[in-house]
Motif scaffolding. Structure first.
Motif, PDB file in Angstrom:
ATOM      1  N   GLY A   1       1.001  -1.412   0.290  1.00  0.00           N
ATOM      2  CA  GLY A   1      -0.042   0.187   0.038  1.00  0.00           C
ATOM      3  C   GLY A   1       0.552   1.495   0.315  1.00  0.00           C
ATOM      4  O   GLY A   1       2.179   0.912  -0.298  1.00  0.00           O
ATOM      5  N   GLY A   2       0.294   2.777  -0.426  1.00  0.00           N
ATOM      6  CA  GLY A   2       1.119   3.113  -0.505  1.00  0.00           C
ATOM      7  C   GLY A   2       0.219   4.611  -0.553  1.00  0.00           C
ATOM      8  O   GLY A   2      -1.169   4.900  -0.674  1.00  0.00           O
ATOM      9  N   LEU A   3       1.301   5.627  -0.552  1.00  0.00           N
ATOM     10  CA  LEU A   3       0.531   7.111  -1.673  1.00  0.00           C
ATOM     11  C   LEU A   3       0.738   7.091  -3.168  1.00  0.00           C
ATOM     12  O   LEU A   3       1.910   6.899  -3.514  1.00  0.00           O
ATOM     13  N   VAL A   4      -0.663   7.255  -4.138  1.00  0.00           N
ATOM     14  CA  VAL A   4      -0.044   7.508  -5.423  1.00  0.00           C
ATOM     15  C   VAL A   4      -1.097   8.744  -6.134  1.00  0.00           C
ATOM     16  O   VAL A   4      -1.981   8.566  -5.056  1.00  0.00           O
ATOM     17  N   HIS A   5      -0.140   8.605  -6.864  1.00  0.00           N
ATOM     18  CA  HIS A   5      -1.658  10.633  -7.799  1.00  0.00           C
ATOM     19  C   HIS A   5      -1.980   9.759  -8.759  1.00  0.00           C
ATOM     20  O   HIS A   5      -2.359   8.375  -9.207  1.00  0.00           O
TER      21      HIS A   5
ATOM     22  N   GLY B   1      -2.067   6.004 -11.545  1.00  0.00           N
ATOM     23  CA  GLY B   1      -0.845   5.538 -11.101  1.00  0.00           C
ATOM     24  C   GLY B   1      -0.924   4.293 -11.030  1.00  0.00           C
ATOM     25  O   GLY B   1      -2.735   3.773 -10.775  1.00  0.00           O
ATOM     26  N   SER B   2      -0.661   3.159 -10.253  1.00  0.00           N
ATOM     27  CA  SER B   2      -0.418   2.002 -10.148  1.00  0.00           C
ATOM     28  C   SER B   2       0.003   1.656  -9.095  1.00  0.00           C
ATOM     29  O   SER B   2       1.085   1.838  -8.422  1.00  0.00           O
ATOM     30  N   LEU B   3      -0.486   0.214  -8.219  1.00  0.00           N
ATOM     31  CA  LEU B   3       0.286  -0.298  -7.075  1.00  0.00           C
ATOM     32  C   LEU B   3      -0.173  -1.253  -7.204  1.00  0.00           C
ATOM     33  O   LEU B   3      -0.848  -2.756  -7.668  1.00  0.00           O
ATOM     34  N   ILE B   4       1.079  -2.597  -6.652  1.00  0.00           N
ATOM     35  CA  ILE B   4       0.108  -4.225  -6.174  1.00  0.00           C
ATOM     36  C   ILE B   4       1.019  -3.998  -5.440  1.00  0.00           C
ATOM     37  O   ILE B   4       1.739  -3.753  -4.303  1.00  0.00           O
ATOM     38  N   LEU B   5      -0.285  -4.640  -4.213  1.00  0.00           N
ATOM     39  CA  LEU B   5      -1.162  -5.247  -3.490  1.00  0.00           C
ATOM     40  C   LEU B   5      -0.440  -6.753  -3.714  1.00  0.00           C
ATOM     41  O   LEU B   5      -0.558  -7.471  -3.802  1.00  0.00           O
ATOM     42  N   SER B   6       0.228  -7.084  -2.016  1.00  0.00           N
ATOM     43  CA  SER B   6       0.360  -8.946  -2.056  1.00  0.00           C
ATOM     44  C   SER B   6       0.286  -8.917  -0.582  1.00  0.00           C
ATOM     45  O   SER B   6       0.272  -7.990   0.233  1.00  0.00           O
ATOM     46  N   CYS B   7      -0.723 -10.468  -0.506  1.00  0.00           N
ATOM     47  CA  CYS B   7      -1.487 -11.005   0.690  1.00  0.00           C
ATOM     48  C   CYS B   7      -0.279 -12.697   1.006  1.00  0.00           C
ATOM     49  O   CYS B   7      -0.461 -13.094  -0.224  1.00  0.00           O
ATOM     50  N   ALA B   8       0.671 -12.650   1.755  1.00  0.00           N
ATOM     51  CA  ALA B   8       1.453 -13.795   2.247  1.00  0.00           C
ATOM     52  C   ALA B   8       0.704 -14.131   2.781  1.00  0.00           C
ATOM     53  O   ALA B   8       0.264 -14.031   3.956  1.00  0.00           O
ATOM     54  N   ALA B   9      -0.104 -15.955   3.224  1.00  0.00           N
ATOM     55  CA  ALA B   9      -0.828 -16.517   4.137  1.00  0.00           C
ATOM     56  C   ALA B   9       0.652 -17.214   3.911  1.00  0.00           C
ATOM     57  O   ALA B   9       1.220 -17.686   4.120  1.00  0.00           O
ATOM     58  N   SER B  10       0.303 -17.369   6.053  1.00  0.00           N
ATOM     59  CA  SER B  10       1.589 -18.534   6.368  1.00  0.00           C
ATOM     60  C   SER B  10       0.669 -19.211   7.588  1.00  0.00           C
ATOM     61  O   SER B  10      -0.259 -18.971   7.834  1.00  0.00           O
TER      62      SER B  10
ATOM     63  N   THR C   1      -0.600 -16.647  -2.029  1.00  0.00           N
ATOM     64  CA  THR C   1       0.026 -15.421  -1.405  1.00  0.00           C
ATOM     65  C   THR C   1      -1.108 -15.108  -2.937  1.00  0.00           C
ATOM     66  O   THR C   1      -1.449 -15.958  -3.822  1.00  0.00           O
ATOM     67  N   VAL C   2      -1.567 -14.211  -3.037  1.00  0.00           N
ATOM     68  CA  VAL C   2      -2.784 -13.318  -3.794  1.00  0.00           C
ATOM     69  C   VAL C   2      -2.115 -12.101  -4.010  1.00  0.00           C
ATOM     70  O   VAL C   2      -1.588 -11.452  -3.264  1.00  0.00           O
ATOM     71  N   TYR C   3      -2.156 -11.736  -5.193  1.00  0.00           N
ATOM     72  CA  TYR C   3      -1.440 -10.503  -5.649  1.00  0.00           C
ATOM     73  C   TYR C   3      -2.826  -9.066  -5.988  1.00  0.00           C
ATOM     74  O   TYR C   3      -3.749 -10.174  -6.455  1.00  0.00           O
ATOM     75  N   LEU C   4      -3.174  -8.329  -5.953  1.00  0.00           N
ATOM     76  CA  LEU C   4      -4.422  -7.312  -7.039  1.00  0.00           C
ATOM     77  C   LEU C   4      -3.067  -6.331  -7.818  1.00  0.00           C
ATOM     78  O   LEU C   4      -2.391  -5.067  -6.666  1.00  0.00           O
ATOM     79  N   GLN C   5      -2.692  -6.494  -8.826  1.00  0.00           N
ATOM     80  CA  GLN C   5      -2.646  -5.427  -9.359  1.00  0.00           C
ATOM     81  C   GLN C   5      -3.082  -3.844  -9.347  1.00  0.00           C
ATOM     82  O   GLN C   5      -4.601  -4.243 -10.818  1.00  0.00           O
ATOM     83  N   MET C   6      -2.884  -2.545  -9.438  1.00  0.00           N
ATOM     84  CA  MET C   6      -4.230  -2.024  -9.421  1.00  0.00           C
ATOM     85  C   MET C   6      -3.176  -0.639 -10.416  1.00  0.00           C
ATOM     86  O   MET C   6      -2.275   0.160 -10.251  1.00  0.00           O
ATOM     87  N   ASN C   7      -4.271  -1.030 -11.801  1.00  0.00           N
ATOM     88  CA  ASN C   7      -4.025   0.858 -12.837  1.00  0.00           C
ATOM     89  C   ASN C   7      -4.690   1.603 -13.043  1.00  0.00           C
ATOM     90  O   ASN C   7      -5.988   1.585 -11.995  1.00  0.00           O
ATOM     91  N   SER C   8      -5.181   2.244 -12.732  1.00  0.00           N
ATOM     92  CA  SER C   8      -5.569   3.732 -13.412  1.00  0.00           C
ATOM     93  C   SER C   8      -6.076   4.377 -12.132  1.00  0.00           C
ATOM     94  O   SER C   8      -7.128   3.875 -12.103  1.00  0.00           O
ATOM     95  N   LEU C   9      -4.956   4.314 -11.270  1.00  0.00           N
ATOM     96  CA  LEU C   9      -6.013   4.621  -9.732  1.00  0.00           C
ATOM     97  C   LEU C   9      -6.450   6.216 -10.087  1.00  0.00           C
ATOM     98  O   LEU C   9      -6.153   7.204 -10.461  1.00  0.00           O
ATOM     99  N   GLU C  10      -7.823   5.664  -8.950  1.00  0.00           N
ATOM    100  CA  GLU C  10      -8.965   7.147  -9.234  1.00  0.00           C
ATOM    101  C   GLU C  10      -9.279   7.206  -7.388  1.00  0.00           C
ATOM    102  O   GLU C  10      -8.572   6.414  -6.396  1.00  0.00           O
ATOM    103  N   PRO C  11      -8.714   8.607  -7.284  1.00  0.00           N
ATOM    104  CA  PRO C  11      -9.081   8.886  -5.651  1.00  0.00           C
ATOM    105  C   PRO C  11     -10.136   8.012  -5.042  1.00  0.00           C
ATOM    106  O   PRO C  11     -10.112   7.988  -3.791  1.00  0.00           O
TER     107      PRO C  11
END
Length: 122
Positions: free
Chosen positions: A9-13, A16-25, A77-87
């Motif tokens: 996670g984080g701050l993006v304009h 922009g794009s972000l990739i979230l990852s989630c690892a189960a242990s 693990t599961v990933y979420l590629q997020m493109n064209s992010l909006e407010p």
């Protein structure tokens, strides 16, 4: 016993794009469905995307064509590629593992991660 840890996670304009990852242990034998939910301030938690063990995916209408969910079974693990992010995508994003079977048990349980903040702002 089973823990889910989200990262990315984080701050993006906007745009922009972000990739979230989630690892189960833990002592995991299998996981049926892994998914991403989000909760914005003052709103209910909503499903963003999910992927079942066979690979079938589902998305909220608001993210179709912009977000892509994927999964690595070997790494739980599961990933979420997020493109064209909006407010409007600003929220805390939570990972969920459904139908988790641990070694030595025949029962299924669901688990949540602690959440990761995604903020889309200029």
């Amino acid at each position: 016993q089973v823990q889910l840890v989200e990262t990315g996670g984080g701050l993006v304009h906007p745009g922009g794009s972000l990739i979230l990852s989630c690892a189960a242990s833990g002592s995991i034998f299998s996981i049926n469905t892994m998914g991403w939910y989000r909760q914005a301030p003052g709103k209910q938690r909503e499903l963003v995307a999910a992927i079942v063990r066979g690979g079938i995916t589902s998305y909220a209408d608001s993210v179709k064509g912009r977000f892509t969910i994927s999964r690595n079974h070997a790494k739980n693990t599961v990933y979420l590629q997020m493109n064209s992010l909006e407010p409007a995508d600003t929220a805390v994003y939570y990972c969920k593992a459904e139908g988790v079977v641990v070694h030595g048990s025949a029962r299924e349980y669901d688990y949540w991660g602690q959440g990761t903040q995604v903020t889309v702002s200029s």
